[in-house]
Design a protein around this motif. Structure first.
Motif, PDB file in Angstrom:
ATOM      1  N   ALA A  89       0.799  -1.232   0.000  1.00 44.80           N
ATOM      2  CA  ALA A  89       0.000   0.000   0.000  1.00 44.80           C
ATOM      3  C   ALA A  89       0.835   1.286   0.000  1.00 44.80           C
ATOM      4  CB  ALA A  89      -0.988  -0.010   1.157  1.00 44.80           C
ATOM      5  N   PRO A  90       1.964   1.324   0.737  1.00 48.41           N
ATOM      6  CA  PRO A  90       2.710   2.593   0.764  1.00 48.41           C
ATOM      7  C   PRO A  90       3.338   2.959  -0.580  1.00 48.41           C
ATOM      8  CG  PRO A  90       3.413   1.096   2.525  1.00 48.41           C
ATOM      9  CD  PRO A  90       2.579   0.304   1.587  1.00 48.41           C
ATOM     10  N   GLU A  91       3.372   2.049  -1.536  1.00 53.82           N
ATOM     11  CA  GLU A  91       4.092   2.352  -2.771  1.00 53.82           C
ATOM     12  C   GLU A  91       3.248   2.121  -4.021  1.00 53.82           C
ATOM     13  OE1 GLU A  91       6.534  -1.666  -3.776  1.00 53.82           O
ATOM     14  OE2 GLU A  91       7.594  -0.283  -2.443  1.00 53.82           O
ATOM     15  N   VAL A  92       1.941   2.365  -3.921  1.00 50.06           N
ATOM     16  CA  VAL A  92       1.122   2.212  -5.126  1.00 50.06           C
ATOM     17  C   VAL A  92       0.644   3.566  -5.639  1.00 50.06           C
ATOM     18  CG1 VAL A  92       0.337  -0.119  -4.573  1.00 50.06           C
ATOM     19  CG2 VAL A  92      -1.027   1.865  -3.830  1.00 50.06           C
ATOM     20  N   ALA A  93       0.295   3.605  -6.935  1.00 51.08           N
ATOM     21  CA  ALA A  93      -0.285   4.802  -7.552  1.00 51.08           C
ATOM     22  C   ALA A  93      -1.807   4.644  -7.512  1.00 51.08           C
ATOM     23  CB  ALA A  93       0.190   4.932  -8.989  1.00 51.08           C
ATOM     24  N   TRP A  94      -2.494   5.673  -7.014  1.00 51.44           N
ATOM     25  CA  TRP A  94      -3.943   5.592  -6.841  1.00 51.44           C
ATOM     26  C   TRP A  94      -4.687   6.353  -7.924  1.00 51.44           C
ATOM     27  CZ3 TRP A  94      -5.856   2.062  -3.760  1.00 51.44           C
ATOM     28  CH2 TRP A  94      -5.134   1.642  -2.625  1.00 51.44           C
ATOM     29  N   VAL A  95      -5.614   5.653  -8.567  1.00 57.88           N
ATOM     30  CA  VAL A  95      -6.532   6.291  -9.505  1.00 57.88           C
ATOM     31  C   VAL A  95      -7.782   6.665  -8.720  1.00 57.88           C
ATOM     32  CG1 VAL A  95      -7.989   5.971 -11.536  1.00 57.88           C
ATOM     33  CG2 VAL A  95      -5.685   5.007 -11.492  1.00 57.88           C
ATOM     34  N   HIS A  97     -10.085   9.302 -10.110  1.00 58.00           N
ATOM     35  CA  HIS A  97     -11.098   9.889 -10.989  1.00 58.00           C
ATOM     36  C   HIS A  97     -11.110   9.203 -12.348  1.00 58.00           C
ATOM     37  CE1 HIS A  97     -10.753  13.050  -7.990  1.00 58.00           C
ATOM     38  NE2 HIS A  97     -11.885  13.574  -8.442  1.00 58.00           N
ATOM     39  N   GLY A  98     -12.316   8.995 -12.868  1.00 61.33           N
ATOM     40  CA  GLY A  98     -12.475   8.537 -14.247  1.00 61.33           C
ATOM     41  C   GLY A  98     -13.152   9.659 -15.009  1.00 61.33           C
ATOM     42  N   TRP A 144       5.511   3.048  -6.595  1.00 60.40           N
ATOM     43  CA  TRP A 144       5.835   4.466  -6.505  1.00 60.40           C
ATOM     44  C   TRP A 144       7.131   4.718  -5.763  1.00 60.40           C
ATOM     45  CZ3 TRP A 144       3.379   6.773 -10.055  1.00 60.40           C
ATOM     46  CH2 TRP A 144       3.501   8.152 -10.173  1.00 60.40           C
TER      47      TRP A 144
ATOM     48  N   PHE B  72       1.970   6.680 -18.059  1.00 64.87           N
ATOM     49  CA  PHE B  72       1.305   7.863 -17.520  1.00 64.87           C
ATOM     50  C   PHE B  72       1.590   9.097 -18.382  1.00 64.87           C
ATOM     51  CE2 PHE B  72       2.286   5.327 -13.605  1.00 64.87           C
ATOM     52  CZ  PHE B  72       0.985   4.947 -13.355  1.00 64.87           C
ATOM     53  N   PRO B  74       1.473  13.275 -17.765  1.00 73.55           N
ATOM     54  CA  PRO B  74       1.174  14.423 -16.894  1.00 73.55           C
ATOM     55  C   PRO B  74       0.125  15.308 -17.577  1.00 73.55           C
ATOM     56  CG  PRO B  74       3.555  14.146 -17.198  1.00 73.55           C
ATOM     57  CD  PRO B  74       2.888  13.238 -18.168  1.00 73.55           C
ATOM     58  N   ALA B  93      -8.442   8.034 -17.028  1.00 70.43           N
ATOM     59  CA  ALA B  93      -8.348   7.712 -15.599  1.00 70.43           C
ATOM     60  C   ALA B  93      -7.224   8.539 -15.003  1.00 70.43           C
ATOM     61  CB  ALA B  93      -8.065   6.225 -15.420  1.00 70.43           C
ATOM     62  N   TRP B  94      -7.517   9.231 -13.904  1.00 71.71           N
ATOM     63  CA  TRP B  94      -6.524  10.136 -13.312  1.00 71.71           C
ATOM     64  C   TRP B  94      -5.871   9.536 -12.079  1.00 71.71           C
ATOM     65  CZ3 TRP B  94      -4.814  14.027 -16.037  1.00 71.71           C
ATOM     66  CH2 TRP B  94      -5.662  14.662 -16.970  1.00 71.71           C
ATOM     67  N   VAL B  95      -4.541   9.530 -12.094  1.00 72.37           N
ATOM     68  CA  VAL B  95      -3.773   9.155 -10.906  1.00 72.37           C
ATOM     69  C   VAL B  95      -3.467  10.439 -10.147  1.00 72.37           C
ATOM     70  CG1 VAL B  95      -1.609   8.199 -10.057  1.00 72.37           C
ATOM     71  CG2 VAL B  95      -2.755   7.138 -12.000  1.00 72.37           C
ATOM     72  N   THR B  96      -3.867  10.459  -8.881  1.00 75.13           N
ATOM     73  CA  THR B  96      -3.686  11.691  -8.096  1.00 75.13           C
ATOM     74  C   THR B  96      -2.742  11.504  -6.914  1.00 75.13           C
ATOM     75  OG1 THR B  96      -5.602  11.106  -6.782  1.00 75.13           O
ATOM     76  CG2 THR B  96      -5.987  12.551  -8.669  1.00 75.13           C
ATOM     77  N   HIS B  97      -2.530  10.229  -6.512  1.00 74.61           N
ATOM     78  CA  HIS B  97      -1.692   9.959  -5.344  1.00 74.61           C
ATOM     79  C   HIS B  97      -0.675   8.861  -5.635  1.00 74.61           C
ATOM     80  CE1 HIS B  97      -5.006  12.087  -3.425  1.00 74.61           C
ATOM     81  NE2 HIS B  97      -4.242  12.240  -2.360  1.00 74.61           N
ATOM     82  N   GLY B  98       0.538   9.054  -5.122  1.00 75.88           N
ATOM     83  CA  GLY B  98       1.560   8.008  -5.146  1.00 75.88           C
ATOM     84  C   GLY B  98       1.823   7.615  -3.703  1.00 75.88           C
ATOM     85  N   GLY B  99       1.472   6.378  -3.326  1.00 79.68           N
ATOM     86  CA  GLY B  99       1.546   5.988  -1.919  1.00 79.68           C
ATOM     87  C   GLY B  99       0.623   6.892  -1.113  1.00 79.68           C
ATOM     88  N   ASN B 100       1.170   7.537  -0.081  1.00 81.59           N
ATOM     89  CA  ASN B 100       0.332   8.411   0.744  1.00 81.59           C
ATOM     90  C   ASN B 100       0.388   9.875   0.309  1.00 81.59           C
ATOM     91  OD1 ASN B 100      -0.506   6.288   2.478  1.00 81.59           O
ATOM     92  ND2 ASN B 100       1.514   6.381   3.465  1.00 81.59           N
ATOM     93  N   ASP B 101       1.184  10.151  -0.709  1.00 84.68           N
ATOM     94  CA  ASP B 101       1.391  11.556  -1.080  1.00 84.68           C
ATOM     95  C   ASP B 101       0.550  11.970  -2.281  1.00 84.68           C
ATOM     96  OD1 ASP B 101       3.308  11.551   0.915  1.00 84.68           O
ATOM     97  OD2 ASP B 101       4.908  10.958  -0.492  1.00 84.68           O
ATOM     98  N   LEU B 103       0.068  13.899  -5.595  1.00 81.89           N
ATOM     99  CA  LEU B 103       1.012  14.322  -6.627  1.00 81.89           C
ATOM    100  C   LEU B 103       0.929  15.826  -6.856  1.00 81.89           C
ATOM    101  CD1 LEU B 103       0.571  11.566  -9.376  1.00 81.89           C
ATOM    102  CD2 LEU B 103       1.948  11.525  -7.294  1.00 81.89           C
ATOM    103  N   ARG B 106      -1.422  15.960 -11.393  1.00 74.35           N
ATOM    104  CA  ARG B 106      -2.027  14.659 -11.630  1.00 74.35           C
ATOM    105  C   ARG B 106      -1.647  14.158 -13.024  1.00 74.35           C
ATOM    106  NH1 ARG B 106      -8.551  15.356 -12.661  1.00 74.35           N
ATOM    107  NH2 ARG B 106      -8.394  16.892 -14.364  1.00 74.35           N
ATOM    108  N   MET B 107      -1.729  12.853 -13.208  1.00 74.62           N
ATOM    109  CA  MET B 107      -1.350  12.224 -14.458  1.00 74.62           C
ATOM    110  C   MET B 107      -2.476  11.290 -14.869  1.00 74.62           C
ATOM    111  SD  MET B 107       2.587  11.183 -13.667  1.00 74.62           S
ATOM    112  CE  MET B 107       2.040   9.762 -12.762  1.00 74.62           C
TER     113      MET B 107
END
Lengths: 473, 473
Positions: A89-95, A97-98, A144, B72, B74, B93-101, B103, B106-107
């Motif tokens: 979990a600490p190193e994944v990219a989160w989507v 929004h679609g 990530w 990805f 940007p 599809a938008w990636v907004t977070h990498g781990g807990n941070d 971005l 967004r990409m």
């Protein structure tokens, strides 16, 4: 030996810079505005295509089938197996929004696909007749990472991941070791990498695995590279996902699972094991171009001789005839930077003696051969280069394996030299962590073919195993 | 003909349900908790591997090289070309977070890779000597579709995308048509799909393209499937990205660009063109298993005859011997559902006459052949099936092409039959939109090999072109 390509830093001066110089000058990768990701250029990708072709054939020969899973994992699915989610979990990219809409549940881009395979296996495994399931997937995963280096550590990784399910624990263990052996043979015989093969300690094993086996390669700078892993999961994930099959004895049982993977990281391993101050050195069996012919003059006779030689080469010997309008010297340098195993120089003066010149990339040695013998000599030399590259890498690797017997002594040694240290260990994670904190050396793998006698190098208690420790990429 | 697999809906009763029944029962795909994505199962993925192998060889033969770009993009990079971002931003599809941070920027996951290739080309194209650049990429793209159907419209799409740069507009136009031709030949000769090939109207072309060419296949239900596109970009993207090269005449010029792609959607096209009420029907050239041998009894003599026949088959004829413990009837049904081109039934009674039975999947016709002739007859039959499947599909497709001459008359016809309508058109987007709004038919492509005479079917003004219109998947 003069250094032909001045853009490459001396590897003994700054190995990290040498590495990035080589991947750039050999046209393996390029950068983009996508931080932490790399562009794999045609020459780099051709190496990966060769890796894929050879390994995929091995996987299929041993009964595996390729599939394609989704690239996204809903958060709730990632959460099913507790240790696994903690690890990733600490190193994944989160989507999130679609298009313009916020997702009801966020999803990560797969960092690995255990949970996706498990969910699928739960749907398709009903009876012992459905076992084993031997699936593999070639895909891109995302982790990530904060600091990245081409091939070694990047946010996007091209890899393959095998995921299998078995009726018995014995069968799953056999599979774990079978795939480890396929990796080992491939890395030794094709990539010319002398890997150490062994089991990871409890602390270093994969998040969710019962046992993790690893292939540890040794780089020129004495730093280890974990170059592939094979995991035995037991019933760990299968239980978390509620996977059950009706066995022949009419009782419901939980199947046993494995997963195994290697990635483009192996290309980093090739570079840092075999490369030199002239650039890349590729083992013939993985080189996209095995032979480059360089006409010293654009003479009809010269070109005739070249096609005479190439006609006698078997079709699997890929070659290139460099007829570009660059100077011969430039072409030599380019062939060297790109690590093409054999360069054939064909000039009018040599032809007067009915000869051409073969230059080995690995040693830069030259030899003159008769035109009529050239194609045979090329085949012979390709085999010899492959073997010599392995032997040299093995010798160098063995010279970087040290015995650690006294802890304070070892710490002193570590200031002078880098490599694998073999030590006795009591099995206590506290000792493993103490070494890591004080020296930066992590346990690489347990040495399973050496008898353990003596005391733990850290605490002095009775040792239960011998392990390799090393710095790592 | 009795219907062997009762789980498949009659295609004349409910074509949409028939389609999902076939993809499920033929083990092509499965679903997961990842909404809008599909799992491509081994049998489905093997079809895709065949597609990749054949097309990739064609691409390489014509000088193209494979690369791998980041997955990805940007947001600022996607925004560089205005029409392009307008076309794609609503469905990424938008990636907004990498781990807990969170971005900084967004990409999106690539919906297509024009902007990534352009950014790279800007860095590597400096001189006319660097041209042409002929790159291709096999990868997964993501488009956030609201309603999805396996292979036809899904959020994740496996595809290839070629991206090329050229010195002159002529050369880029040639490339656009060269790749279109490769697609056309592949779809006709390998997939047995009789595609219409033509140019898209202004309204229907790719976001950012100057010209878009398309391959339009016709499904069993009269609905068209856009089965691949090839785009000529002119200098559109290159200018937006500031790509310049120094030409031989020592002046800075902007290069000309193309892109072209086909995807797993073609598998949907195969299913809906060739499939029947028994399930999938695969053209031999793309079938993962071309022949299945079914022993009617597990008799030594029976198995001996089977290996006698298989030994005489060339190595590229993939076959399977079904020795599972299921009944022959079940095996027949399974071979039919999976669309295996030829089924060979080998039973003791036939063997008394020294014969085996061949069953064609496309027609379900049976024939008895002497054992000694079996392998030759299999080869002959595979070729015949391939040709017959194309001929039948072509005949059916041609029967679904109608002339539309009077607008009101055509609207009535459209209530009775579905297919392509050929019409005269003035070129005005208003007329094109009126047809779409009132009938649901969109323009598929411009008919370039028919002379235009007469009036626009909608407004009555002088027609400038003839176009096909159709409903679409």
């Amino acid at each position: 030996m003069t250094k032909l390509v001045s853009k490459i830093t001396d590897r003994d001066v700054d190995f990290a810079k040498w590495y990035t110089d080589v991947v750039r000058e050999a046209d393996l990768v390029a950068y983009s505005s996508v931080k932490g990701s790399m562009i794999i250029r045609p020459y780099g990708y051709a190496i990966w295509e060769n890796i894929q072709r050879i390994l995929d054939a091995e996987f299929k020969k041993t009964g595996h089938e390729n599939v394609q899973m989704p690239m996204f994992i809903p958060e709730s699915l990632l959460n099913v197996e507790k240790e696994h989610v903690k690890g990733f979990a600490p190193e994944v990219a989160w989507v999130t929004h679609g298009g313009n809409d916020k997702l009801e549940e966020r999803m990560c881009v797969r960092p690995t696909s255990e949970v996706l395979f498990c969910e699928h296996y739960k749907n398709i495994i009903k009876s012992y007749r459905d076992l084993p399931k031997l699936y593999n997937q070639w895909c891109t995963i995302v982790r990530w990472e904060k600091t990245t280096r081409p091939f070694l550590r990047s946010r996007e990784i091209l890899w393959q991941e095998g995921h299998t399910m078995h009726r018995t624990s014995e069968e799953a263990r056999e599979e774990t070791l079978r795939m480890l052996k396929i990796y080992e043979n491939f890395q030794r015989n094709v990539l010319a990498l002398p890997v150490l093969v062994g089991r990871k300690t409890e602390k270093e094993k994969f998040a969710g695995a019962e046992e993790t086996y690893t292939l540890e390669a040794m780089m020129y700078d004495g730093v280890a590279l974990q170059n592939g892993t094979s995991h035995y999961f037991g019933k760990h994930f299968a239980e978390a996902f509620g996977i059950r099959f009706l066995d022949e004895d009419n009782t419901l049982k939980v199947p046993y699972q494995t997963s195994w993977g290697v990635s483009t990281r192996m290309i980093g391993g090739i570079i840092m094991t075999h490369g030199d101050n002239h650039g890349l050195v590729l083992p013939p069996k993985i080189a996209p171009i095995k032979v480059v012919f360089i006409p010293i003059s654009q003479d009809e006779e010269v070109l005739k001789v070249i096609s005479q030689i190439t006609e006698n080469l078997p079709s699997d010997i890929s070659y290139k005839i460099d007829q570009s309008d660059k100077s011969p010297g430039f072409k030599f340098a380019e062939a060297e930077v790109k690590g093409i195993p054999i360069r054939v120089e064909v000039g009018k003066r040599d032809l007067e003696k009915d000869e051409v010149t073969l230059v080995r990339r690995d040693t830069l040695e030259k030899e003159s051969v008769k035109v009529a013998d050239a194609s045979d000599e090329i085949l012979h030399l390709l085999e010899k280069i492959q073997q010599d590259m392995y032997d040299r890498a093995l010798k160098r690797r063995d010279e970087m394996i040290f015995e650690g017997t006294d802890y304070e002594e070892m710490k002193k040694q570590m200031k002078e030299k880098t490599g694998f240290f073999k030590i006795n260990w009591c099995g206590d994670v506290a000792c493993e962590e103490k070494i890591k904190d004080e020296t930066g050396y992590k346990s690489r793998c347990i040495i399973e073919d050496e008898k353990t006698t003596g005391k733990c190098i850290v605490c002095g208690k009775e040792a239960t195993s011998r392990i390799y420790i090393g710095k790592q990429y």
